[in-house]
Design an enzyme around this catalytic site. Sequence first.
Site, PDB file in Angstrom:
ATOM      1  N   ASN A   9       0.870  -1.178   0.000  1.00  0.00           N
ATOM      2  CA  ASN A   9       0.000   0.000   0.000  1.00  0.00           C
ATOM      3  C   ASN A   9       0.904   1.224   0.000  1.00  0.00           C
ATOM      4  O   ASN A   9       1.486   1.556   1.032  1.00  0.00           O
ATOM      5  CB  ASN A   9      -0.887  -0.036   1.255  1.00  0.00           C
ATOM      6  CG  ASN A   9      -1.707   1.235   1.425  1.00  0.00           C
ATOM      7  OD1 ASN A   9      -1.782   2.060   0.506  1.00  0.00           O
ATOM      8  ND2 ASN A   9      -2.319   1.394   2.583  1.00  0.00           N
ATOM      9  N   TRP A  10       1.018   1.858  -1.155  1.00  0.00           N
ATOM     10  CA  TRP A  10       1.942   2.998  -1.269  1.00  0.00           C
ATOM     11  C   TRP A  10       1.363   4.264  -0.624  1.00  0.00           C
ATOM     12  O   TRP A  10       2.054   5.250  -0.488  1.00  0.00           O
ATOM     13  CB  TRP A  10       2.274   3.262  -2.742  1.00  0.00           C
ATOM     14  CG  TRP A  10       3.306   2.329  -3.298  1.00  0.00           C
ATOM     15  CD1 TRP A  10       3.737   1.148  -2.757  1.00  0.00           C
ATOM     16  CD2 TRP A  10       4.060   2.511  -4.509  1.00  0.00           C
ATOM     17  NE1 TRP A  10       4.708   0.587  -3.560  1.00  0.00           N
ATOM     18  CE2 TRP A  10       4.920   1.392  -4.641  1.00  0.00           C
ATOM     19  CE3 TRP A  10       4.083   3.482  -5.515  1.00  0.00           C
ATOM     20  CZ2 TRP A  10       5.797   1.248  -5.724  1.00  0.00           C
ATOM     21  CZ3 TRP A  10       4.948   3.338  -6.587  1.00  0.00           C
ATOM     22  CH2 TRP A  10       5.795   2.228  -6.685  1.00  0.00           C
ATOM     23  N   LYS A  11       0.072   4.238  -0.276  1.00  0.00           N
ATOM     24  CA  LYS A  11      -0.585   5.427   0.292  1.00  0.00           C
ATOM     25  C   LYS A  11      -0.334   6.630  -0.634  1.00  0.00           C
ATOM     26  O   LYS A  11      -0.242   6.435  -1.838  1.00  0.00           O
ATOM     27  CB  LYS A  11      -0.094   5.669   1.713  1.00  0.00           C
ATOM     28  CG  LYS A  11      -0.159   4.391   2.566  1.00  0.00           C
ATOM     29  CD  LYS A  11       0.059   4.620   4.012  1.00  0.00           C
ATOM     30  CE  LYS A  11      -0.055   3.282   4.739  1.00  0.00           C
ATOM     31  NZ  LYS A  11      -0.086   3.424   6.164  1.00  0.00           N
ATOM     32  N   HIS A  94      -9.655   1.520   4.744  1.00  0.00           N
ATOM     33  CA  HIS A  94      -8.385   1.691   5.479  1.00  0.00           C
ATOM     34  C   HIS A  94      -8.603   2.711   6.599  1.00  0.00           C
ATOM     35  O   HIS A  94      -9.358   3.668   6.439  1.00  0.00           O
ATOM     36  CB  HIS A  94      -7.295   2.171   4.517  1.00  0.00           C
ATOM     37  CG  HIS A  94      -5.928   2.127   5.126  1.00  0.00           C
ATOM     38  ND1 HIS A  94      -5.490   3.068   6.029  1.00  0.00           N
ATOM     39  CD2 HIS A  94      -4.909   1.236   4.989  1.00  0.00           C
ATOM     40  CE1 HIS A  94      -4.252   2.750   6.418  1.00  0.00           C
ATOM     41  NE2 HIS A  94      -3.884   1.652   5.793  1.00  0.00           N
ATOM     42  N   GLU A  96      -6.939   5.063   7.566  1.00  0.00           N
ATOM     43  CA  GLU A  96      -6.639   6.451   7.187  1.00  0.00           C
ATOM     44  C   GLU A  96      -7.805   7.057   6.409  1.00  0.00           C
ATOM     45  O   GLU A  96      -8.064   8.257   6.503  1.00  0.00           O
ATOM     46  CB  GLU A  96      -5.321   6.494   6.396  1.00  0.00           C
ATOM     47  CG  GLU A  96      -4.138   6.228   7.322  1.00  0.00           C
ATOM     48  CD  GLU A  96      -2.907   5.624   6.663  1.00  0.00           C
ATOM     49  OE1 GLU A  96      -2.815   5.623   5.422  1.00  0.00           O
ATOM     50  OE2 GLU A  96      -2.044   5.135   7.416  1.00  0.00           O
ATOM     51  N   GLU A 165      -5.513  -4.448  10.624  1.00  0.00           N
ATOM     52  CA  GLU A 165      -4.472  -3.442  10.796  1.00  0.00           C
ATOM     53  C   GLU A 165      -4.723  -2.672  12.087  1.00  0.00           C
ATOM     54  O   GLU A 165      -5.491  -1.690  12.087  1.00  0.00           O
ATOM     55  CB  GLU A 165      -4.474  -2.471   9.619  1.00  0.00           C
ATOM     56  CG  GLU A 165      -4.178  -3.120   8.294  1.00  0.00           C
ATOM     57  CD  GLU A 165      -3.536  -2.147   7.321  1.00  0.00           C
ATOM     58  OE1 GLU A 165      -2.485  -2.471   6.783  1.00  0.00           O
ATOM     59  OE2 GLU A 165      -4.088  -1.042   7.127  1.00  0.00           O
ATOM     60  N   GLY A 171       2.531   2.430  10.587  1.00  0.00           N
ATOM     61  CA  GLY A 171       3.510   3.493  10.377  1.00  0.00           C
ATOM     62  C   GLY A 171       4.247   3.908  11.634  1.00  0.00           C
ATOM     63  O   GLY A 171       4.923   4.935  11.648  1.00  0.00           O
ATOM     64  N   SER A 210       3.382  -1.942  10.253  1.00  0.00           N
ATOM     65  CA  SER A 210       4.838  -1.994  10.470  1.00  0.00           C
ATOM     66  C   SER A 210       5.432  -3.355  10.126  1.00  0.00           C
ATOM     67  O   SER A 210       6.350  -3.835  10.800  1.00  0.00           O
ATOM     68  CB  SER A 210       5.187  -1.596  11.912  1.00  0.00           C
ATOM     69  OG  SER A 210       4.767  -0.265  12.155  1.00  0.00           O
ATOM     70  N   GLY A 231       2.831  -1.167   4.192  1.00  0.00           N
ATOM     71  CA  GLY A 231       2.892   0.247   3.827  1.00  0.00           C
ATOM     72  C   GLY A 231       4.321   0.661   3.533  1.00  0.00           C
ATOM     73  O   GLY A 231       4.844   0.426   2.443  1.00  0.00           O
ATOM     74  N   GLY A 232       4.990   1.241   4.532  1.00  0.00           N
ATOM     75  CA  GLY A 232       6.329   1.811   4.347  1.00  0.00           C
ATOM     76  C   GLY A 232       7.306   0.871   3.650  1.00  0.00           C
ATOM     77  O   GLY A 232       8.035   1.284   2.735  1.00  0.00           O
TER      78      GLY A 232
HETATM   79  P1  PGA Z   1       2.791   0.383   7.512  1.00  0.00           P
HETATM   80  O1  PGA Z   1       1.340   0.615   6.865  1.00  0.00           O
HETATM   81  O2  PGA Z   1       3.309  -0.930   6.994  1.00  0.00           O
HETATM   82  O3  PGA Z   1       3.614   1.548   7.034  1.00  0.00           O
HETATM   83  O4  PGA Z   1       2.612   0.361   8.992  1.00  0.00           O
HETATM   84  C1  PGA Z   1       0.445  -0.458   6.687  1.00  0.00           C
HETATM   85  C2  PGA Z   1      -0.852   0.051   6.110  1.00  0.00           C
HETATM   86  O5  PGA Z   1      -1.370   1.062   6.572  1.00  0.00           O
HETATM   87  O6  PGA Z   1      -1.400  -0.559   5.174  1.00  0.00           O
END
Ligand code: PGA
Length: 251
Positions: A9-11, A94, A96, A165, A171, A210, A231-232
């Site tokens: 997930n590149w956000k 998600h 976010e 999640e 993050g 994470s 994500g990251g």
């Molecule tokens: P993260 O994000 O791996 O950077 O914690 C995961 C996500 O929100 O999908």
Amino acid sequence: MVRTLIAGNWKMNGLRASLQNVALVSDQLARLPDEADCLICPPATLIREMAGLAGPRLHVGGQSCHPGQSGAHTGDISAQMLADAGASHVIVGHSERRADHGETNDDVAAQVIAVQQAGLTPIVCVGESLAQRRAGETLRVVADQLAGSIPDDAADLPQLVVAYEPIWAIGTGEVAQPDQIAEVHHHIRSVLTDRFGPEAGQIRLLYGGSMTPENAGMILKIPDVNGGLVGGASLKAESFMAIYRAALGLD
Ligand code: PGA
């Protein structure tokens, strides 16, 4: 046997220059056994070009969609548009999106229907906040989100994906402990099985929060963890592919 899915997930990260990562990912995928699925969900602006570069083993997805097909919704994108651009999956709900755009379980359920009607696979995200975990509400919150975000008439259960999640692990570098992940994933599986019957055993349950090359091998061994939403660590081909290799039991 449920096939593992490693999803990036590149956000809101990535310009066209970032697509050089995709060539590296496709190249490495071509040299690894075809025993787990691999997906990247970039910003919508990159879907079309990424799909063109992805090759046969890398799937491309969207990060959200509007529940409608078309119309007066400035700034929104429909599931059909994502499909048209080359997406095969769409992340919905998600945390976010729930926080930044006030998306509710009802909104997410409507998105699931739209995604399935467009012939795509929804990845439905659930997860508790730190305050909810501390209050001992994790299992209830997750069950409520599942009940509200997955419509009763969700079609094609084997094509449904759920991502757990925990918000406090996204993050932050703070990964959930194996027993915490095991407890929630087991709970999700039993809630879905109570509702949909044995076919719910085919719904893939991803862990997200994470995930890194260092912890992926341990997380992916936990029962009822069928993959990761990353994500990251998905932004660089090297770390993303290290997680994919961990899913294959390599390294
Ligand atoms: P993260 O994000 O791996 O950077 O914690 C995961 C996500 O929100 O999908």
